[in-house]
Every structure is written in C-alpha cells, then in structure tokens.
Design a protein around this motif. Structure first.
Motif, PDB file in Angstrom:
ATOM      1  N   GLN A   1       0.834  -1.205   0.000  1.00 25.29           N
ATOM      2  CA  GLN A   1       0.000   0.000   0.000  1.00 25.29           C
ATOM      3  C   GLN A   1       0.871   1.258   0.000  1.00 25.29           C
ATOM      4  OE1 GLN A   1      -2.829  -1.147  -1.084  1.00 25.29           O
ATOM      5  NE2 GLN A   1      -4.202  -0.243   0.420  1.00 25.29           N
ATOM      6  N   GLU A   2       2.039   1.184   0.629  1.00 28.66           N
ATOM      7  CA  GLU A   2       2.974   2.329   0.600  1.00 28.66           C
ATOM      8  C   GLU A   2       3.427   2.611  -0.826  1.00 28.66           C
ATOM      9  OE1 GLU A   2       4.201   4.605   2.593  1.00 28.66           O
ATOM     10  OE2 GLU A   2       3.622   3.916   4.584  1.00 28.66           O
ATOM     11  N   VAL A   3       3.697   1.550  -1.592  1.00 32.64           N
ATOM     12  CA  VAL A   3       4.075   1.754  -2.992  1.00 32.64           C
ATOM     13  C   VAL A   3       2.905   2.394  -3.740  1.00 32.64           C
ATOM     14  CG1 VAL A   3       4.830   0.658  -5.142  1.00 32.64           C
ATOM     15  CG2 VAL A   3       5.691  -0.186  -2.957  1.00 32.64           C
ATOM     16  N   ALA A   4       1.688   1.902  -3.484  1.00 29.82           N
ATOM     17  CA  ALA A   4       0.502   2.478  -4.131  1.00 29.82           C
ATOM     18  C   ALA A   4       0.385   3.967  -3.785  1.00 29.82           C
ATOM     19  CB  ALA A   4      -0.754   1.727  -3.687  1.00 29.82           C
ATOM     20  N   LEU A   5       0.594   4.295  -2.528  1.00 32.40           N
ATOM     21  CA  LEU A   5       0.505   5.695  -2.096  1.00 32.40           C
ATOM     22  C   LEU A   5       1.540   6.552  -2.823  1.00 32.40           C
ATOM     23  CD1 LEU A   5      -1.036   7.406   0.066  1.00 32.40           C
ATOM     24  CD2 LEU A   5       0.915   7.058   1.563  1.00 32.40           C
ATOM     25  N   GLY A   6       2.765   6.027  -2.954  1.00 41.44           N
ATOM     26  CA  GLY A   6       3.814   6.753  -3.666  1.00 41.44           C
ATOM     27  C   GLY A   6       3.448   6.974  -5.129  1.00 41.44           C
ATOM     28  N   LEU A   7       2.885   5.939  -5.758  1.00 46.43           N
ATOM     29  CA  LEU A   7       2.504   6.059  -7.168  1.00 46.43           C
ATOM     30  C   LEU A   7       1.351   7.042  -7.341  1.00 46.43           C
ATOM     31  CD1 LEU A   7       2.710   2.329  -8.302  1.00 46.43           C
ATOM     32  CD2 LEU A   7       4.154   4.187  -9.114  1.00 46.43           C
ATOM     33  N   LEU A   8       0.415   7.040  -6.387  1.00 46.96           N
ATOM     34  CA  LEU A   8      -0.687   8.006  -6.450  1.00 46.96           C
ATOM     35  C   LEU A   8      -0.148   9.429  -6.355  1.00 46.96           C
ATOM     36  CD1 LEU A   8      -3.364   6.220  -4.226  1.00 46.96           C
ATOM     37  CD2 LEU A   8      -3.685   6.920  -6.609  1.00 46.96           C
ATOM     38  N   ASP A   9       0.824   9.618  -5.476  1.00 50.00           N
ATOM     39  CA  ASP A   9       1.438  10.939  -5.332  1.00 50.00           C
ATOM     40  C   ASP A   9       2.119  11.358  -6.641  1.00 50.00           C
ATOM     41  OD1 ASP A   9       2.194  13.224  -3.772  1.00 50.00           O
ATOM     42  OD2 ASP A   9       4.205  12.396  -3.582  1.00 50.00           O
ATOM     43  N   ASP A  10       2.907  10.443  -7.198  1.00 52.92           N
ATOM     44  CA  ASP A  10       3.557  10.718  -8.486  1.00 52.92           C
ATOM     45  C   ASP A  10       2.519  11.088  -9.537  1.00 52.92           C
ATOM     46  OD1 ASP A  10       5.945   9.869  -7.385  1.00 52.92           O
ATOM     47  OD2 ASP A  10       5.820   7.842  -8.215  1.00 52.92           O
ATOM     48  N   HIS A  11       1.431  10.310  -9.555  1.00 56.43           N
ATOM     49  CA  HIS A  11       0.412  10.479 -10.588  1.00 56.43           C
ATOM     50  C   HIS A  11      -0.252  11.855 -10.495  1.00 56.43           C
ATOM     51  CE1 HIS A  11      -2.569   9.392 -13.508  1.00 56.43           C
ATOM     52  NE2 HIS A  11      -3.548   9.657 -12.654  1.00 56.43           N
ATOM     53  N   VAL A  12      -0.590  12.262  -9.269  1.00 53.65           N
ATOM     54  CA  VAL A  12      -1.242  13.564  -9.101  1.00 53.65           C
ATOM     55  C   VAL A  12      -0.274  14.685  -9.472  1.00 53.65           C
ATOM     56  CG1 VAL A  12      -2.256  15.162  -7.409  1.00 53.65           C
ATOM     57  CG2 VAL A  12      -2.904  12.755  -7.392  1.00 53.65           C
TER      58      VAL A  12
END
Lengths: 110, 110, 110, 110
Positions: free
Chosen positions: B67-78
């Motif tokens: 989930q931490e990786v998902a959170l990082g990718l969401l941040d990158d994406h935004v």
C-alpha cells in the motif's frame, strides 16, 4: 516434522501444536507463489515506465490476493488453534481470543 | 498516444505522457524488491508449518508495504499526469479526474 | 467458567441463541452513540463549506471508530457463538466457521 | 475568509479558497444523513440483542457508505483545490500535493 504429506484430521489431534492450516498448505503456497510473480511483474512495469494507473491496478490485484491468503489463514486458525483451545481449558482459550483479536486489529489496520 | 516505448528521464520533458513517477523509480523498485523477498519469506514460513498468527503478522507487513508503494505512485500520478492535464485543456483534465477516482475506488476496495 | 458476571451467563445458557456480546452492550452502544454524533458533526462541516481535507480527517476518524465496534463484535462473536458451536457438534461448528469467514471477507472488503 | 455563508458557484470563482465540493453538497449531505440513520439502526440492533453477524453486516454497509463519501470528497478536492493550486504557483501546488498525500495515507490506514 515431515509434514509434506497433508495431515489427516487424525494426525492433527495427535500433534496439537501443528498449525491449523497444514491441510490447506498446497493452496496457500500456490497463491503465494502467484503473488510473488505478480510483484515481479509490477517491478517490471515500473522499470519499463508503464502508466501509473496500470501499475496501481496490478498493485490492487496483488494486495487483494494477499488479503485472500490472510483470510484463508484466519479461517484455518479459527478452525484449528482457536477451536482446540476453546475445547481445552478456559485460560488457554482466553489467550487465543486475545491473540486473534490483536491479529484482526492489525489485519483491519486499526 | 504513442508513448509505448519506455521513456527515459530525458524523454519525459519531450513526451509529456511519460509516467509521473520516473524520478522516483529507484525507490519504488527497491520497495517492490523488498516486498518480493517478504512474500518469499511468507511462503517459507507456510512451508515450514510456522504458527498461523506469525504468518499473518508477516502478511500484514507485506500488505502495508504494498500500500505504501501504491501511495507513492498516487502521489507521483497527481503531481505528474493529473497536474499536466489540469494545466492543459479541461476535457483532458476531466478524463484524468474520472480515472483517478476509479483508481482510488479500487485502492479503497469500494 | 466464571465469566466476570455481567451478561448473566445463566440467561445465556437458557437462550443459546442470545448474541455473544450481551455483556459488552453498554460499551458498544456508547461507541455507536459517539459515532452518530461524529456523523452529525461531519454533516455540519459539509453544510458549513468547511475545507475538504478537514472533513476527510473527521470521516477517517468516524470510519476507524466504526471498525473498532466491528472488531469488538467479532471478538464477542468468537468468544460466544463460535466457541459454543465448537464445543457442540461439528456440523454446527462448520456452519459457524463458514459464516465467520464470509463476515471477515466483507469486513476486509474482499 | 468569512465562508459562513454558503458560496454559490459564482462566489467560488471569486473566493478561490472555497471548498471544491460546493456543487455536490446536497448529494454529500443526503448520504451523510442516510449514514446517520444506519448508525442509529445499528444501535437499535445492539440494544435488541440482534445476532452479531447481522450487526456486522450493517456495520460493513455503513462503513462502505462512509468511504463513498470520502471518495466523493477526494474527487471534489482534486478537481477543485488541487487543480487551482496546480494552475497557480508551484509552492502552493507542492503544499497541496503533500496535504493530499497525507490525507490518502490516513484514508488508506497506513
């Protein structure tokens, strides 16, 4: 313990310390093996600069698969360890109830 | 969009469709590599008939790391894709908002 | 078992269908009452056009409080209903194991 | 900012700090109102000693409905506040990215 052969319910009675999931080991191992492949696939996607959203979709799938293994282990645990303890003395049962509760708290992220 | 070829950090400037996470790739890859090792460790625990609760503790840790990786990718994406679209035309922005919302729905398991 | 008094263990024996949480009812009701107030507070925040992030922080708190009630009920259920079934016949136990598993699946959003 | 008076879509342009969800307020309020009723219903179930599993089913439904409101607010927030900041200066955008990330971390329970 040579537990390669799937223990029958009988052998479980004889070895009360054996984990409750022994009978379903092959299924758990197959799922975990698949998840390991999914994680490797996600690494490749990141290495290849694939679109964030597509990577996130795969992460969600792997995360769900991991929770399925957790759900299976919880089921094994209640059927095995908790039930054995509930049938034995109540001090041992209490210990198992508290432990299960703490585990569910972690699984639920509380 | 033709962005099929893997964009290098350089190409990011040139091809605004490149994934937003390129700059943080090494961090994501290191985390995913660690998670792959965690999953392998969980398989070994199951193979060795380790106590269900201990296996569940490790599954929770791996799930959280994922989930931490998902959170990082969401941040990158935004920061990347969504911001670029918001600065461009509003049809493109709308598309990104809908896509992000659907992704968050999956990540939140709704 | 001297079960701490409270839910009149006697009445439980007489009515084996009584929910396992009877003894902790006041605690559950107090929590739920507080959550109801939290939801009302969130409505007021939205009506007052409060900042989205502040509203989301309160939603997260209410959601967590609700999961705490779920965790408490799961604990009651395993201690009460599941344990009683595990001590009775195995057909009844099997039924409870399946039901608990389906419930955990829903709680975990799988 | 005096934001006590409900901003109209017009005032939104004039006051860029107004929350991004203003246009969807009625929908959010209707959902929250329904959730408040669900919580009250759950309290009644507990008060009436209803079966734990049935109470848990209702808690899961309320919890999911609450996450739906969170998802809607996140969508409003990205469309409104984050987009406005992304179009303005990059210091303000950075602030919003960090804040959104921290909020998602809480929503995801990390």
């Amino acid at each position: 313990m040579t537990a390669a052969a799937a223990p029958t319910p009988d052998s479980r009675q004889q070895h009360p310390g054996a984990p409750g999931y022994t009978g379903r080991k092959p299924g758990h191992l197959a799922r975990l093996n698949k998840i390991e492949g999914q994680i490797r696939g996600i690494s490749r996607m990141v290495a290849d600069d694939r679109y964030c959203i597509d990577v996130l979709t795969q992460i969600t799938a792997a995360s769900r698969a991991l929770q399925e293994v957790a759900l299976g282990l919880l089921d094994d645990h209640v059927r095995g360890c908790v039930t054995r303890a509930a049938r034995a003395d109540s001090a041992r049962a209490e210990e198992k109830f508290v432990e299960l509760n703490e585990t569910l708290r972690r699984v639920l992220r509380l």
